[in-house]
Design an enzyme around this catalytic site. Sequence first.
Site, short mmCIF file in Angstrom:
data_model
loop_
_atom_site.label_atom_id
_atom_site.label_comp_id
_atom_site.label_asym_id
_atom_site.label_seq_id
_atom_site.Cartn_x
_atom_site.Cartn_y
_atom_site.Cartn_z
N ASN A 185 21.73 86.27 26.54
CA ASN A 185 21.37 85.16 25.68
C ASN A 185 20.09 84.85 26.39
O ASN A 185 19.68 83.99 27.17
CB ASN A 185 22.52 84.06 25.84
CG ASN A 185 22.14 82.82 25.08
OD1 ASN A 185 20.85 82.78 24.35
ND2 ASN A 185 22.94 82.00 25.00
N ARG A 215 22.23 87.74 21.46
CA ARG A 215 22.14 86.53 20.75
C ARG A 215 20.73 86.64 20.02
O ARG A 215 19.71 86.70 20.79
CB ARG A 215 22.16 85.31 21.61
CG ARG A 215 21.99 84.00 20.63
CD ARG A 215 21.83 82.62 21.42
NE ARG A 215 21.93 81.68 20.55
CZ ARG A 215 21.36 80.63 20.70
NH1 ARG A 215 20.70 80.21 21.95
NH2 ARG A 215 21.10 79.50 20.00
N HIS A 272 22.84 78.18 15.57
CA HIS A 272 23.98 77.85 16.41
C HIS A 272 25.22 78.48 15.79
O HIS A 272 26.20 77.85 16.30
CB HIS A 272 24.03 76.12 16.92
CG HIS A 272 23.18 75.62 17.70
ND1 HIS A 272 22.79 74.52 17.71
CD2 HIS A 272 22.27 76.32 18.83
CE1 HIS A 272 22.19 74.25 18.62
NE2 HIS A 272 21.86 75.22 19.41
N HIS A 325 27.34 70.47 18.13
CA HIS A 325 26.89 71.34 19.28
C HIS A 325 25.86 70.49 19.79
O HIS A 325 24.64 70.43 19.13
CB HIS A 325 26.32 72.67 18.78
CG HIS A 325 25.80 73.51 20.14
ND1 HIS A 325 26.44 74.52 20.67
CD2 HIS A 325 24.82 73.44 20.78
CE1 HIS A 325 25.78 75.03 21.46
NE2 HIS A 325 24.71 74.24 21.57
N GLY A 342 23.25 70.59 23.02
CA GLY A 342 22.78 71.04 24.13
C GLY A 342 21.37 70.81 24.19
O GLY A 342 21.02 69.49 23.84
N ASN A 343 20.40 71.42 24.82
CA ASN A 343 19.07 71.25 24.56
C ASN A 343 18.51 71.17 23.19
O ASN A 343 17.87 70.34 22.74
CB ASN A 343 18.25 72.31 25.55
CG ASN A 343 18.13 71.98 26.99
OD1 ASN A 343 17.90 71.09 27.29
ND2 ASN A 343 18.34 73.20 27.65
N ARG A 396 12.66 68.30 20.56
CA ARG A 396 12.46 68.70 19.16
C ARG A 396 12.69 67.37 18.41
O ARG A 396 13.88 66.66 18.73
CB ARG A 396 13.22 69.64 18.67
CG ARG A 396 12.55 70.92 18.87
CD ARG A 396 13.51 72.05 18.53
NE ARG A 396 14.30 72.93 19.57
CZ ARG A 396 15.30 73.54 19.14
NH1 ARG A 396 15.94 73.87 18.37
NH2 ARG A 396 15.85 74.13 20.50
N ARG A 412 20.62 64.20 31.54
CA ARG A 412 21.11 63.77 32.83
C ARG A 412 20.19 62.95 33.41
O ARG A 412 20.60 61.78 33.95
CB ARG A 412 21.49 64.98 33.75
CG ARG A 412 22.89 65.51 33.71
CD ARG A 412 22.97 66.83 34.32
NE ARG A 412 21.96 67.69 33.66
CZ ARG A 412 22.21 68.96 34.05
NH1 ARG A 412 23.11 69.48 34.73
NH2 ARG A 412 21.27 69.90 33.56
N GLY A 421 27.77 67.37 24.88
CA GLY A 421 29.00 67.34 24.10
C GLY A 421 30.30 67.59 25.03
O GLY A 421 31.26 67.17 24.85
N GLU A 422 29.97 68.52 25.84
CA GLU A 422 30.91 68.79 26.60
C GLU A 422 31.42 68.00 27.94
O GLU A 422 32.28 67.70 28.42
CB GLU A 422 31.07 70.52 27.36
CG GLU A 422 31.20 71.45 26.18
CD GLU A 422 30.73 72.80 26.56
OE1 GLU A 422 30.66 73.12 27.66
OE2 GLU A 422 30.40 73.42 25.59
N GLU A 444 29.48 81.20 23.32
CA GLU A 444 28.95 82.02 22.50
C GLU A 444 29.02 83.57 22.82
O GLU A 444 29.01 84.62 21.99
CB GLU A 444 27.28 81.68 22.24
CG GLU A 444 27.26 80.30 21.43
CD GLU A 444 26.10 79.58 21.68
OE1 GLU A 444 25.95 79.13 22.88
OE2 GLU A 444 25.20 79.48 20.78
P1 ADP Z 1 21.32 74.96 26.03
O1 ADP Z 1 21.17 74.42 24.59
O2 ADP Z 1 20.09 75.36 26.49
O3 ADP Z 1 22.42 76.05 25.92
P2 ADP Z 1 23.15 73.56 27.11
O4 ADP Z 1 24.27 73.61 26.14
O5 ADP Z 1 23.43 73.97 28.55
O6 ADP Z 1 21.83 73.88 26.78
O7 ADP Z 1 23.03 71.91 27.49
C1 ADP Z 1 21.77 71.39 28.14
C2 ADP Z 1 21.89 69.83 28.08
O8 ADP Z 1 23.27 69.26 28.46
C3 ADP Z 1 21.07 69.09 29.02
O9 ADP Z 1 20.31 67.99 28.19
C4 ADP Z 1 21.57 68.67 30.05
O10 ADP Z 1 21.25 67.23 30.57
C5 ADP Z 1 22.99 68.21 29.45
N1 ADP Z 1 23.96 68.33 30.34
C6 ADP Z 1 24.51 68.94 31.16
N2 ADP Z 1 25.58 68.26 31.78
C7 ADP Z 1 25.52 67.06 31.48
C8 ADP Z 1 26.19 65.92 31.91
N3 ADP Z 1 27.24 66.03 32.92
N4 ADP Z 1 25.92 64.73 31.21
C9 ADP Z 1 25.04 64.58 30.48
N5 ADP Z 1 24.41 65.61 29.74
C10 ADP Z 1 24.61 66.83 30.45
#
Ligand code: ADP
Length: 408
Positions: free
Chosen positions: A7, A90, A179, A207, A209-210, A240, A283, A331-332, A383
């Site tokens: 990925n 990916r 995604h 979903h 994430g970033n 974005r 974070r 989300g997780e 994924e």
């Molecule tokens: P990508 O889209 O690059 O795969 P991820 O799914 O790993 O990224 O998500 C990255 C995001 O998740 C970042 O904004 C990071 O700060 C956030 N993140 C990771 N752990 C935590 C947490 N415990 N609390 C809040 N945000 C978190």
Amino acid sequence: MKILILNSGSSSIKYQLFEMPGGAVIARGLLEKIGEETSIFSQKSDKGQVELKQPVANHDDGVNFIIGILTDPVHGVIASVEEISGIGHRVVHGGEEFTASVIITDDVIEKIKKYADLAPLHNPPNLMGIMACRRRLPSAMQVACFDTAFHHSLPPHAYLYAIPYGLYKKFGIRRYGFHGTSHLYVAKRLASLLNTDKEKLNIITCHLGNGCSITAIEKGMSVDTSMGFTPLEGLVMGTRSGDVDPAILFYLNSKGYSCEELNTLLNKKSGLLGVSELSNDMRNLIEAKTRGDMRAQIAIDIFCYRIRKYIGSYLAVLGHTDAIVFTGGIGENNAMIRHGAVKGLEPLGVELDLARNDTAQRSETLISSDASRIKVYVIPTNEELQIALDTYTIAGNMGSGTGALSRT
Ligand code: ADP
């Protein structure tokens, strides 16, 4: 059969080596900060954890580095690259062309290049990973799994923009969605948790994430999703903007901003980073918010509010909704964001159990109350496993003469 999944993101390569068909992970690793002064590498396997810091200039060097570790006499998990039978990549943008995962041929590479201008942050690094693997592992079968493929079922009223139809015909301007591998994976996991088939469920998958996107899944099929022509549309993301009034661009253009500057502005300088002017990392923003930083606070508020608006609209799209799923790094992991995203939706049948929500972290967990009409879950995405399944199935089908996989 050993299947390697790559990925390749804009500055990172995540990988996992699977033993298929069982899906056991032989090794997993992450190479981050590619192109920066010091890149950070980590790998976990039954040989233990390896952590290294050293410069890795680009994705080509990154793949070489990863293969070097996988076959290393001390840290390695395979004796030779020849043990890797298939590589699943990916790939973010597959246009209308790819409705399922495919074996990578020269023609597929040309099409991935063609779509690079629609996903400039993603397809180029994806391609660099593919090209490096072709050079380094020429005998392994390579498969592309497209983020857009799961959304091929969007109906025209969801994928067409209300702009002259000729632009769709001439330039392919439409909503594609991204995604898809993640949305599909968590939908399948949810069905499994509920002991049913995904074809029997209506689900809203978030979903976060970033990059962030949200999808309305009706009877197992994607019927609407927040990302559009490119991964820029929809939710607020790390850098974005998500949805903006396009007239802002004309206005800024009249003030002297070039097209290229506007592209950079919306893709790389907006979102959480743009509003907070502090960080794109959730974070850091949560930490700043607890220190009383008002800009971090408003960035988080906009982030949650946008998710809530999309959930509300997808409740209307689906009519009946069985469940909402949170996945992705934010989300997780973050209960506060999940709470902010569904707060106020109680009259629409969504009610969290705050204690369940607070304790849910990176594991498949029900976080809604028993009284909630719509169940809410945290389901970690995978994924890589979904791509490994596709790659393995294609490899199996190759034996029986079929080249493409219909995604399940
Ligand atoms: P990508 O889209 O690059 O795969 P991820 O799914 O790993 O990224 O998500 C990255 C995001 O998740 C970042 O904004 C990071 O700060 C956030 N993140 C990771 N752990 C935590 C947490 N415990 N609390 C809040 N945000 C978190």
